[in-house]
Design an enzyme around this catalytic site. Structure first.
Site, PDB file in Angstrom:
ATOM      1  N   GLU A 212      -2.902   2.526  -5.139  1.00  0.00           N
ATOM      2  CA  GLU A 212      -3.380   2.326  -3.746  1.00  0.00           C
ATOM      3  C   GLU A 212      -2.682   3.266  -2.762  1.00  0.00           C
ATOM      4  O   GLU A 212      -2.375   2.886  -1.626  1.00  0.00           O
ATOM      5  CB  GLU A 212      -3.268   0.862  -3.338  1.00  0.00           C
ATOM      6  CG  GLU A 212      -4.366   0.041  -3.991  1.00  0.00           C
ATOM      7  CD  GLU A 212      -4.351  -1.404  -3.603  1.00  0.00           C
ATOM      8  OE1 GLU A 212      -4.330  -1.681  -2.400  1.00  0.00           O
ATOM      9  OE2 GLU A 212      -4.400  -2.250  -4.504  1.00  0.00           O
TER      10      GLU A 212
ATOM     11  N   LEU B 248     -12.311   3.967  -7.422  1.00  0.00           N
ATOM     12  CA  LEU B 248     -12.202   5.112  -6.513  1.00  0.00           C
ATOM     13  C   LEU B 248     -11.674   6.350  -7.258  1.00  0.00           C
ATOM     14  O   LEU B 248     -12.279   7.415  -7.201  1.00  0.00           O
ATOM     15  CB  LEU B 248     -11.260   4.735  -5.352  1.00  0.00           C
ATOM     16  CG  LEU B 248     -11.039   5.766  -4.255  1.00  0.00           C
ATOM     17  CD1 LEU B 248     -12.324   5.992  -3.459  1.00  0.00           C
ATOM     18  CD2 LEU B 248      -9.938   5.290  -3.275  1.00  0.00           C
TER      19      LEU B 248
ATOM     20  N   GLN C 100      34.274  -8.124  -3.637  1.00  0.00           N
ATOM     21  CA  GLN C 100      33.663  -7.470  -2.473  1.00  0.00           C
ATOM     22  C   GLN C 100      32.604  -6.449  -2.878  1.00  0.00           C
ATOM     23  O   GLN C 100      31.613  -6.261  -2.169  1.00  0.00           O
ATOM     24  CB  GLN C 100      34.737  -6.802  -1.612  1.00  0.00           C
ATOM     25  CG  GLN C 100      35.530  -7.827  -0.804  1.00  0.00           C
ATOM     26  CD  GLN C 100      36.337  -7.201   0.298  1.00  0.00           C
ATOM     27  OE1 GLN C 100      36.491  -5.982   0.362  1.00  0.00           O
ATOM     28  NE2 GLN C 100      36.868  -8.035   1.174  1.00  0.00           N
TER      29      GLN C 100
HETATM   30  N1  COS Z   1     -10.069   4.028   8.611  1.00  0.00           N
HETATM   31  C1  COS Z   1     -11.163   4.658   9.090  1.00  0.00           C
HETATM   32  N2  COS Z   1     -11.333   6.008   9.050  1.00  0.00           N
HETATM   33  C2  COS Z   1     -10.343   6.729   8.486  1.00  0.00           C
HETATM   34  C3  COS Z   1      -9.189   6.140   7.965  1.00  0.00           C
HETATM   35  C4  COS Z   1      -9.055   4.730   8.039  1.00  0.00           C
HETATM   36  N3  COS Z   1      -7.969   4.111   7.585  1.00  0.00           N
HETATM   37  N4  COS Z   1      -8.393   7.125   7.462  1.00  0.00           N
HETATM   38  C5  COS Z   1      -9.033   8.279   7.687  1.00  0.00           C
HETATM   39  N5  COS Z   1     -10.213   8.043   8.290  1.00  0.00           N
HETATM   40  C6  COS Z   1     -11.197   9.031   8.740  1.00  0.00           C
HETATM   41  C7  COS Z   1     -10.520  10.092   9.615  1.00  0.00           C
HETATM   42  O1  COS Z   1     -10.471   9.674  10.971  1.00  0.00           O
HETATM   43  C8  COS Z   1     -11.433  11.281   9.433  1.00  0.00           C
HETATM   44  O2  COS Z   1     -12.610  11.095  10.204  1.00  0.00           O
HETATM   45  P1  COS Z   1     -13.120  12.232  11.227  1.00  0.00           P
HETATM   46  O3  COS Z   1     -13.268  13.462  10.392  1.00  0.00           O
HETATM   47  O4  COS Z   1     -14.400  11.670  11.721  1.00  0.00           O
HETATM   48  O5  COS Z   1     -12.044  12.347  12.247  1.00  0.00           O
HETATM   49  C9  COS Z   1     -11.871  11.162   7.970  1.00  0.00           C
HETATM   50  O6  COS Z   1     -11.701   9.764   7.627  1.00  0.00           O
HETATM   51  C10 COS Z   1     -11.038  12.039   7.049  1.00  0.00           C
HETATM   52  O7  COS Z   1      -9.692  11.647   7.162  1.00  0.00           O
HETATM   53  P2  COS Z   1      -8.473  12.622   6.763  1.00  0.00           P
HETATM   54  O8  COS Z   1      -8.684  13.956   7.443  1.00  0.00           O
HETATM   55  O9  COS Z   1      -7.197  11.918   7.036  1.00  0.00           O
HETATM   56  O10 COS Z   1      -8.706  12.829   5.182  1.00  0.00           O
HETATM   57  P3  COS Z   1      -7.865  13.586   4.077  1.00  0.00           P
HETATM   58  O11 COS Z   1      -8.792  14.191   3.122  1.00  0.00           O
HETATM   59  O12 COS Z   1      -6.838  14.461   4.711  1.00  0.00           O
HETATM   60  O13 COS Z   1      -7.165  12.387   3.251  1.00  0.00           O
HETATM   61  C11 COS Z   1      -5.429  10.874   2.571  1.00  0.00           C
HETATM   62  C12 COS Z   1      -6.167  11.662   3.705  1.00  0.00           C
HETATM   63  C13 COS Z   1      -4.589  11.742   1.669  1.00  0.00           C
HETATM   64  C14 COS Z   1      -4.512   9.972   3.372  1.00  0.00           C
HETATM   65  C15 COS Z   1      -6.431  10.006   1.740  1.00  0.00           C
HETATM   66  O14 COS Z   1      -7.191  10.845   0.882  1.00  0.00           O
HETATM   67  C16 COS Z   1      -5.731   8.948   0.916  1.00  0.00           C
HETATM   68  O15 COS Z   1      -5.415   7.868   1.419  1.00  0.00           O
HETATM   69  N6  COS Z   1      -5.472   9.204  -0.395  1.00  0.00           N
HETATM   70  C17 COS Z   1      -4.914   8.219  -1.315  1.00  0.00           C
HETATM   71  C18 COS Z   1      -6.011   7.485  -1.986  1.00  0.00           C
HETATM   72  C19 COS Z   1      -5.582   6.264  -2.712  1.00  0.00           C
HETATM   73  O16 COS Z   1      -4.989   5.366  -2.133  1.00  0.00           O
HETATM   74  N7  COS Z   1      -5.916   6.199  -3.996  1.00  0.00           N
HETATM   75  C20 COS Z   1      -5.657   5.055  -4.796  1.00  0.00           C
HETATM   76  C21 COS Z   1      -6.959   4.435  -5.196  1.00  0.00           C
HETATM   77  S1  COS Z   1      -6.929   2.703  -5.324  1.00  0.00           S
HETATM   78  S2  COS Z   1      -5.734   2.331  -6.794  1.00  0.00           S
END
Ligand code: COS
Length: 384
Positions: free
Chosen positions: A365, A128, A280
């Site tokens: 993650e 990712l 303690q």
């Molecule tokens: N399940 C299903 N849909 C989801 C979801 C989930 N868990 N989380 C978000 N979505 C959906 C939202 O509902 C939204 O859909 P709609 O536009 O239809 O409403 C869409 O996805 C976009 O979501 P959001 O607006 O929250 O996106 P952002 O760009 O603001 O991103 C974060 C949010 C920062 C939380 C996300 O990019 C993230 O988790 N980043 C970290 C990534 C990560 O873990 N990287 C490590 C890689 S693996 S080592």
């Protein structure tokens, strides 16, 4: 097995209690013999051992009888393996994360891979992150351009666990240049696909296979796509909803190991004419550690149970579990080092190993900062 009283909590069924106890026995018998000198070789051999013993059957759905992932089993396995051997936990976790999208959204054709990954004969990975988009997934730049019957992928992925030794990667790429989070799609890419190469192996403080990957005109047939065009972001988030709780479980396993080591130390080491456990100030540390461990366990198994009970999304529960459990494990391990004095920082001792192992869990993650965003949005918005 150290404190196993949590297994009587109502989150679990008897099959979970049996699983945890059997895996603990197996880990004590088998994991001590694994040579960690060559990290790649150790990982490949751990995957084979975990597959032969049947533990990897829990890492993904059964392609012959598709049901759902049992998140409580995933968490119990990660917690138990992490308590015995961080690399064994890593080996198990990557088989699940790498095939997470296939378990949740794959076609029967994609799921053919699960026969191999669940048996420990093939290794998988989840690709990712990119050099310019780690936390900001919606900003992924790797392109997947329509080409004849399929797609052509170009770009880079980095911090890819199992990179270099995986047989198959789940890759997220941009099929719509203007689409933001709605322009991403997921693909299943065998490691030997022409144009996919390992650009760099990455060394980190707790060694495990990690790489930067290069994709140059990687040609895929249309059925390589998992889900529909534009569903990649939601697929990635759904996979992380499951696996973030399991990272929290691994941190819990590390913390339990540190608490056990600290208990051994304070019961046996004399200070000022009595066992350390009678001081303690030492008791205060032990109490803080025990509360942290139990609170983390409650959050981990609350998230896992909620998902297993059929909740469509557990973003908030999984984020709370990951944020708290990885933080508390860092605190608990640090206290265990302190209670060991100079012995706690000697290279090769368990506290020194745990001190290195735990740090990355607050980053990968979804960094702790991202978990706070997920929690805050959910709480403020009143949603899941
Ligand atoms: N399940 C299903 N849909 C989801 C979801 C989930 N868990 N989380 C978000 N979505 C959906 C939202 O509902 C939204 O859909 P709609 O536009 O239809 O409403 C869409 O996805 C976009 O979501 P959001 O607006 O929250 O996106 P952002 O760009 O603001 O991103 C974060 C949010 C920062 C939380 C996300 O990019 C993230 O988790 N980043 C970290 C990534 C990560 O873990 N990287 C490590 C890689 S693996 S080592």
């Amino acid at each position: 097995m150290p404190d196993s009283s949590f297994l009587s909590w109502p989150f679990f069924e008897d099959r979970h209690r049996t699983l945890a106890r059997d895996l603990d026995d197996w880990s004590r018998d088998r994991l001590g013999s694994v040579d960690h000198a060559d990290t790649d070789a150790a990982c490949i051999s751990l995957v084979a051992m975990l597959g032969e013993a049947g533990w990897l059957a829990h890492s993904a759905i059964d392609p012959d009888d598709p049901g759902t992932l049992d998140v409580r089993s995933l968490c119990l396995i990660r917690e138990t393996l992490a308590r015995h051997d961080g690399l064994a936990d890593f080996a198990f976790a990557m088989q699940g994360l790498g095939m997470g999208a296939v378990s949740l959204f794959g076609t029967p054709e994609h799921r053919e891979w699960l026969h191999q990954t669940r048996a420990g004969r093939k290794l998988s990975a989840f690709a990712l992150s990119e050099p310019r988009s780690g936390s900001d997934v919606a900003n992924i730049e790797m392109s997947a351009v329509p080409d004849g019957n399929g797609y052509r992928l170009n770009g880079e992925k980095t911090w890819i666990s199992n990179g270099g030794i995986a047989d198959v990667y789940t890759v997220f790429a941009r099929t719509d240049a203007a689409g933001g989070s709605k322009g991403l799609s997921a693909f299943l890419v065998p490691a030997d696909t022409p144009g996919l190469t390992v650009a760099e192996r990455l060394d980190v403080m707790a060694p495990h296979p990690l790489a930067r990957l290069s994709f140059e005109d990687v040609k895929l047939d249309a059925p390589a796509m998992i889900g529909l065009p534009g569903e990649g972001f939601k697929i990635a988030m759904s996979v992380l909803d499951v696996f973030r709780s399991t990272v929290a479980a691994a941190a819990l396993g590390f913390a339990r190991r540190a608490l056990d080591a600290a208990l051994d130390r304070v019961r046996t080491r004399e200070l000022f004419g009595a066992p350390m456990s009678e001081l303690q100030m030492v008791q205060g540390h032990i109490a803080d550690m025990a509360v942290d461990v139990d609170a983390a366990a409650l959050l981990v198994y609350r998230a896992a149970w909620t998902k297993d009970m059929g909740a469509p999304r557990v973003s908030r529960e999984a984020a709370m579990a990951k944020l708290f459990s990885t933080d508390q494990a860092q605190r608990v391990i640090d206290k265990a080092v302190q209670l060991h004095g100079g012995d706690g920082v000697r290279v090769g001792c368990i506290t020194e190993t745990l001190y290195r192992e735990i740090r990355a869990l607050r980053i990968y993650e979804g960094a702790s900062d991202v978990q706070k965003i997920v929690i805050a949005r959910s709480v403020i918005g009143g949603g899941a």
